[in-house]
Motif scaffolding. Structure first.
Motif, PDB file in Angstrom:
ATOM      1  N   ASN A 219      -0.278  -0.831 -17.808  1.00  0.00           N
ATOM      2  CA  ASN A 219       0.285   0.226 -16.941  1.00  0.00           C
ATOM      3  C   ASN A 219      -0.435   0.320 -15.656  1.00  0.00           C
ATOM      4  OD1 ASN A 219       2.227   0.701 -18.399  1.00  0.00           O
ATOM      5  ND2 ASN A 219       1.202   2.021 -19.697  1.00  0.00           N
ATOM      6  N   GLY A 220       0.304   0.337 -14.692  1.00  0.00           N
ATOM      7  CA  GLY A 220      -0.342   0.553 -13.311  1.00  0.00           C
ATOM      8  C   GLY A 220      -0.920  -0.786 -12.672  1.00  0.00           C
ATOM      9  N   ALA A 221      -0.667  -1.882 -13.196  1.00  0.00           N
ATOM     10  CA  ALA A 221      -1.108  -3.175 -12.610  1.00  0.00           C
ATOM     11  C   ALA A 221      -0.524  -3.515 -11.457  1.00  0.00           C
ATOM     12  CB  ALA A 221      -0.944  -4.203 -13.630  1.00  0.00           C
ATOM     13  N   GLY A 222       1.050  -2.992 -11.059  1.00  0.00           N
ATOM     14  CA  GLY A 222       1.702  -3.359 -10.052  1.00  0.00           C
ATOM     15  C   GLY A 222       3.149  -4.235 -10.486  1.00  0.00           C
ATOM     16  N   LYS A 223       3.558  -4.131 -11.617  1.00  0.00           N
ATOM     17  CA  LYS A 223       4.635  -5.141 -12.092  1.00  0.00           C
ATOM     18  C   LYS A 223       5.897  -4.455 -11.327  1.00  0.00           C
ATOM     19  CE  LYS A 223       3.738  -4.425 -16.632  1.00  0.00           C
ATOM     20  NZ  LYS A 223       2.511  -3.408 -16.360  1.00  0.00           N
ATOM     21  N   SER A 224       5.914  -3.152 -11.605  1.00  0.00           N
ATOM     22  CA  SER A 224       7.183  -2.608 -10.945  1.00  0.00           C
ATOM     23  C   SER A 224       7.410  -2.710  -9.552  1.00  0.00           C
ATOM     24  CB  SER A 224       7.413  -1.101 -11.473  1.00  0.00           C
ATOM     25  OG  SER A 224       7.186  -0.985 -12.849  1.00  0.00           O
ATOM     26  N   THR A 225       6.195  -2.394  -9.000  1.00  0.00           N
ATOM     27  CA  THR A 225       6.033  -2.569  -7.464  1.00  0.00           C
ATOM     28  C   THR A 225       6.439  -3.980  -7.027  1.00  0.00           C
ATOM     29  OG1 THR A 225       4.362  -0.989  -7.547  1.00  0.00           O
ATOM     30  CG2 THR A 225       4.653  -2.596  -5.504  1.00  0.00           C
ATOM     31  N   PHE A 226       6.127  -4.874  -7.547  1.00  0.00           N
ATOM     32  CA  PHE A 226       6.533  -6.140  -7.226  1.00  0.00           C
ATOM     33  C   PHE A 226       7.790  -6.681  -7.581  1.00  0.00           C
ATOM     34  CE2 PHE A 226       6.738 -10.955  -8.631  1.00  0.00           C
ATOM     35  CZ  PHE A 226       5.992 -11.556  -7.577  1.00  0.00           C
TER      36      PHE A 226
ATOM     37  N   PRO B 259      -4.730   6.391   0.575  1.00  0.00           N
ATOM     38  CA  PRO B 259      -3.783   5.132   0.207  1.00  0.00           C
ATOM     39  C   PRO B 259      -4.073   4.496  -0.969  1.00  0.00           C
ATOM     40  CG  PRO B 259      -4.772   4.861   2.322  1.00  0.00           C
ATOM     41  CD  PRO B 259      -5.552   6.000   1.655  1.00  0.00           C
ATOM     42  N   LYS B 260      -3.016   3.891  -1.708  1.00  0.00           N
ATOM     43  CA  LYS B 260      -3.069   3.325  -3.115  1.00  0.00           C
ATOM     44  C   LYS B 260      -2.432   1.638  -2.762  1.00  0.00           C
ATOM     45  CE  LYS B 260      -3.461   2.245  -7.314  1.00  0.00           C
ATOM     46  NZ  LYS B 260      -4.510   2.233  -7.962  1.00  0.00           N
ATOM     47  N   THR B 261      -3.851   0.741  -2.952  1.00  0.00           N
ATOM     48  CA  THR B 261      -2.980  -0.678  -2.787  1.00  0.00           C
ATOM     49  C   THR B 261      -2.631  -0.996  -4.169  1.00  0.00           C
ATOM     50  OG1 THR B 261      -4.871  -1.025  -1.222  1.00  0.00           O
ATOM     51  CG2 THR B 261      -3.769  -2.934  -2.160  1.00  0.00           C
ATOM     52  N   ALA B 262      -1.377  -1.065  -4.192  1.00  0.00           N
ATOM     53  CA  ALA B 262      -0.692  -1.562  -5.722  1.00  0.00           C
ATOM     54  C   ALA B 262      -0.563  -2.909  -5.831  1.00  0.00           C
ATOM     55  CB  ALA B 262       0.814  -0.920  -5.699  1.00  0.00           C
ATOM     56  N   LEU B 263      -0.212  -3.770  -4.515  1.00  0.00           N
ATOM     57  CA  LEU B 263      -0.269  -5.291  -4.706  1.00  0.00           C
ATOM     58  C   LEU B 263      -1.445  -5.687  -3.430  1.00  0.00           C
ATOM     59  CD1 LEU B 263       3.663  -6.000  -4.894  1.00  0.00           C
ATOM     60  CD2 LEU B 263       1.831  -5.779  -6.781  1.00  0.00           C
TER      61      LEU B 263
ATOM     62  N   VAL C  77       0.960  -1.161   0.105  1.00  0.00           N
ATOM     63  CA  VAL C  77      -0.068  -0.163   0.050  1.00  0.00           C
ATOM     64  C   VAL C  77       0.995   1.209   0.010  1.00  0.00           C
ATOM     65  CG1 VAL C  77      -1.926   1.325   1.233  1.00  0.00           C
ATOM     66  CG2 VAL C  77      -1.736  -1.250   1.310  1.00  0.00           C
ATOM     67  N   TYR C  78       0.714   2.025  -1.097  1.00  0.00           N
ATOM     68  CA  TYR C  78       1.368   3.280  -1.058  1.00  0.00           C
ATOM     69  C   TYR C  78       0.829   4.416  -0.177  1.00  0.00           C
ATOM     70  CZ  TYR C  78       4.561   1.655  -4.842  1.00  0.00           C
ATOM     71  OH  TYR C  78       5.224   0.957  -5.573  1.00  0.00           O
ATOM     72  N   ARG C  79       1.269   5.071   1.001  1.00  0.00           N
ATOM     73  CA  ARG C  79       0.554   5.995   1.435  1.00  0.00           C
ATOM     74  C   ARG C  79       1.140   7.369   1.323  1.00  0.00           C
ATOM     75  NH1 ARG C  79      -2.642   3.005   4.874  1.00  0.00           N
ATOM     76  NH2 ARG C  79      -1.722   0.998   5.143  1.00  0.00           N
TER      77      ARG C  79
HETATM   78  P1  ADP Z   1       3.321  -0.966 -13.485  1.00  0.00           P
HETATM   79  O1  ADP Z   1       4.653  -1.619 -13.251  1.00  0.00           O
HETATM   80  O2  ADP Z   1       2.444  -2.464 -13.554  1.00  0.00           O
HETATM   81  O3  ADP Z   1       2.871  -0.146 -14.457  1.00  0.00           O
HETATM   82  P2  ADP Z   1       3.365  -0.029 -10.787  1.00  0.00           P
HETATM   83  O4  ADP Z   1       4.045  -1.142  -9.850  1.00  0.00           O
HETATM   84  O5  ADP Z   1       4.248   1.121 -11.264  1.00  0.00           O
HETATM   85  O6  ADP Z   1       2.579  -0.568 -11.898  1.00  0.00           O
HETATM   86  O7  ADP Z   1       2.070   0.926 -10.283  1.00  0.00           O
HETATM   87  C1  ADP Z   1       1.113   0.265  -9.558  1.00  0.00           C
HETATM   88  C2  ADP Z   1       0.195   1.205  -8.867  1.00  0.00           C
HETATM   89  O8  ADP Z   1       0.848   1.891  -7.694  1.00  0.00           O
HETATM   90  C3  ADP Z   1      -0.231   2.275  -9.796  1.00  0.00           C
HETATM   91  O9  ADP Z   1      -1.614   2.565  -9.300  1.00  0.00           O
HETATM   92  C4  ADP Z   1       0.688   3.468  -9.432  1.00  0.00           C
HETATM   93  O10 ADP Z   1       0.156   4.597  -9.606  1.00  0.00           O
HETATM   94  C5  ADP Z   1       0.965   3.175  -7.816  1.00  0.00           C
HETATM   95  N1  ADP Z   1       2.212   3.734  -7.513  1.00  0.00           N
HETATM   96  C6  ADP Z   1       3.510   3.383  -7.939  1.00  0.00           C
HETATM   97  N2  ADP Z   1       4.466   3.798  -7.521  1.00  0.00           N
HETATM   98  C7  ADP Z   1       3.981   4.638  -6.376  1.00  0.00           C
HETATM   99  C8  ADP Z   1       4.374   5.337  -5.579  1.00  0.00           C
HETATM  100  N3  ADP Z   1       5.532   5.639  -5.401  1.00  0.00           N
HETATM  101  N4  ADP Z   1       3.372   6.416  -4.824  1.00  0.00           N
HETATM  102  C9  ADP Z   1       2.314   5.930  -4.842  1.00  0.00           C
HETATM  103  N5  ADP Z   1       1.846   5.099  -5.826  1.00  0.00           N
HETATM  104  C10 ADP Z   1       2.411   4.504  -6.491  1.00  0.00           C
END
Ligand code: ADP
Length: 317
Positions: A49-56, A26-30, A18-20
């Motif tokens: 885009n925005g699915a959560g891949k980079s976060t993972f 707050p944004k639940t990314a995963l 969760v990004y806060r």
């Molecule tokens: P992907 O790589 O699949 O495009 P991300 O992992 O970048 O997806 O992002 C997943 C979600 O988390 C998106 O809604 C994005 O806006 C949000 N997000 C990513 N990084 C941050 C951050 N540093 N702060 C807040 N929200 C974020």
């Protein structure tokens, strides 16, 4: 004594991020990701885009902190053995950022130093050879072409010989010849035992390379299977045929395929390749007394697949 290699190169359980931010909700990314990436696989992580891949990926690589859940890389829990987990993974980033004043040789040496690879165990020359950059070992990075830079980043991710290599959208904006070169190299690594995790939003790329695929959407795994099984599930294509004359109505021979009639003598067939191969559709076009002037097929792209897989969820939610 050497530890047995783990069955899964990567394993996550109930992984939540969760990004806060200071502003906004707050944004639940995963959202509770349970994923197993078998050792030795070429695993595709797909999502819009925005699915959560980079976060993972960032969590696996120790570049971002998880909110909860467990993550093991090469059997090493990232909370209990952070160093061990980080040593087991190499990440090829999306951006082509390289210090323009370093040569490939220097860059790999610095990276090896950062990972604590002793001088005697460094394989700088061999790695440069393997990515086809031996003759550029002492050239400034700024003189390298885009494809060479990409390969140098792969080399950089490999200096500590990680058993798991992550490629984050590695071919966005890379031309076809270079893409092929990069894939040949990565396929070789995989054949020699490196587990590859690839993120992409090109289904075709995943189809060609990956033996297993997970699709994530809005932080959730919506499908995870072998590539073959997934594609059969997502079995659909579009065929556009331009014929030689105007049609007032649909010929009976084509009724079963229910094509859409479009201007300029075009017929658009949405079909399942496993049920109606292209050949059968074209035979029916001929049978209807029409001549094919032009034709094109289109894969279902990932966006369509997401719609297919998530429509029910969206409709009910
Ligand atoms: P992907 O790589 O699949 O495009 P991300 O992992 O970048 O997806 O992002 C997943 C979600 O988390 C998106 O809604 C994005 O806006 C949000 N997000 C990513 N990084 C941050 C951050 N540093 N702060 C807040 N929200 C974020």
């Amino acid at each position: 004594m050497r530890a047995q290699p783990p069955d899964n190169a990567v394993e996550t359980e109930s992984l939540v991020k969760v990004y806060r931010g200071r502003r906004g909700p707050p944004k639940t990314a995963l959202d509770n990701i349970d994923l197993r990436i078998p050792r030795g696989s070429f695993f595709g992580l797909l999502g819009p885009n925005g699915a959560g891949k980079s976060t993972f990926i960032n969590i696996l690589a120790g570049l971002a902190l998880k909110t909860s859940g467990t993550v093991k890389v090469w059997g090493r829990d990232i909370d209990q053995d952070q160093r061990g987990a980080r040593a087991a993974i190499g990440v090829v980033p999306q951006e082509l950022n390289l210090d323009p004043f370093f040569t490939p040789h220097e860059l790999l040496e610095v990276q090896a130093g950062m990972y604590g690879v002793p001088a005697g165990e460094r394989r700088t020359a061999r790695i440069l050879e393997a990515v086809g950059l031996a003759d550029k070992a002492n050239a400034y990075a700024r003189t390298l072409s885009g494809g060479m830079r990409r390969r140098l980043l792969v080399a950089k991710a490999m200096v500590h010989s990680p058993p798991v290599l992550v490629l984050d959208e590695p071919t966005a904006g890379v031309d076809i010849a270079l893409r092929q070169q990069l894939w040949e190299y990565v396929k070789g690594l995989n054949a020699r035992g490196t587990t590859i995790l690839l993120t992409t939003h090109y289904l075709e790329e995943a189809e060609q390379l990956c033996d297993r695929v997970a699709i994530i959407d809005r932080g959730k795994v919506v499908a995870c299977d072998t590539t073959g099984a997934l594609l059969r599930r997502l079995d659909s294509k579009t065929l556009t045929v331009t014929v030689d004359r105007d049609l007032d109505e649909l010929p009976a021979a084509l009724a079963a395929f229910a094509p859409e009639m479009r201007p300029e003598r075009r017929l658009v067939f949405a079909f399942k390749p496993s049920v109606s191969p292209v050949g059968r559709i074209l035979a029916a076009v001929q049978e209807a007394g029409l001549t094919v002037v032009d034709l094109s097929t289109e894969e279902t792209d990932l966006e369509d697949i997401f719609l297919q897989l998530t429509r029910a969820a969206r409709d009910s939610g």
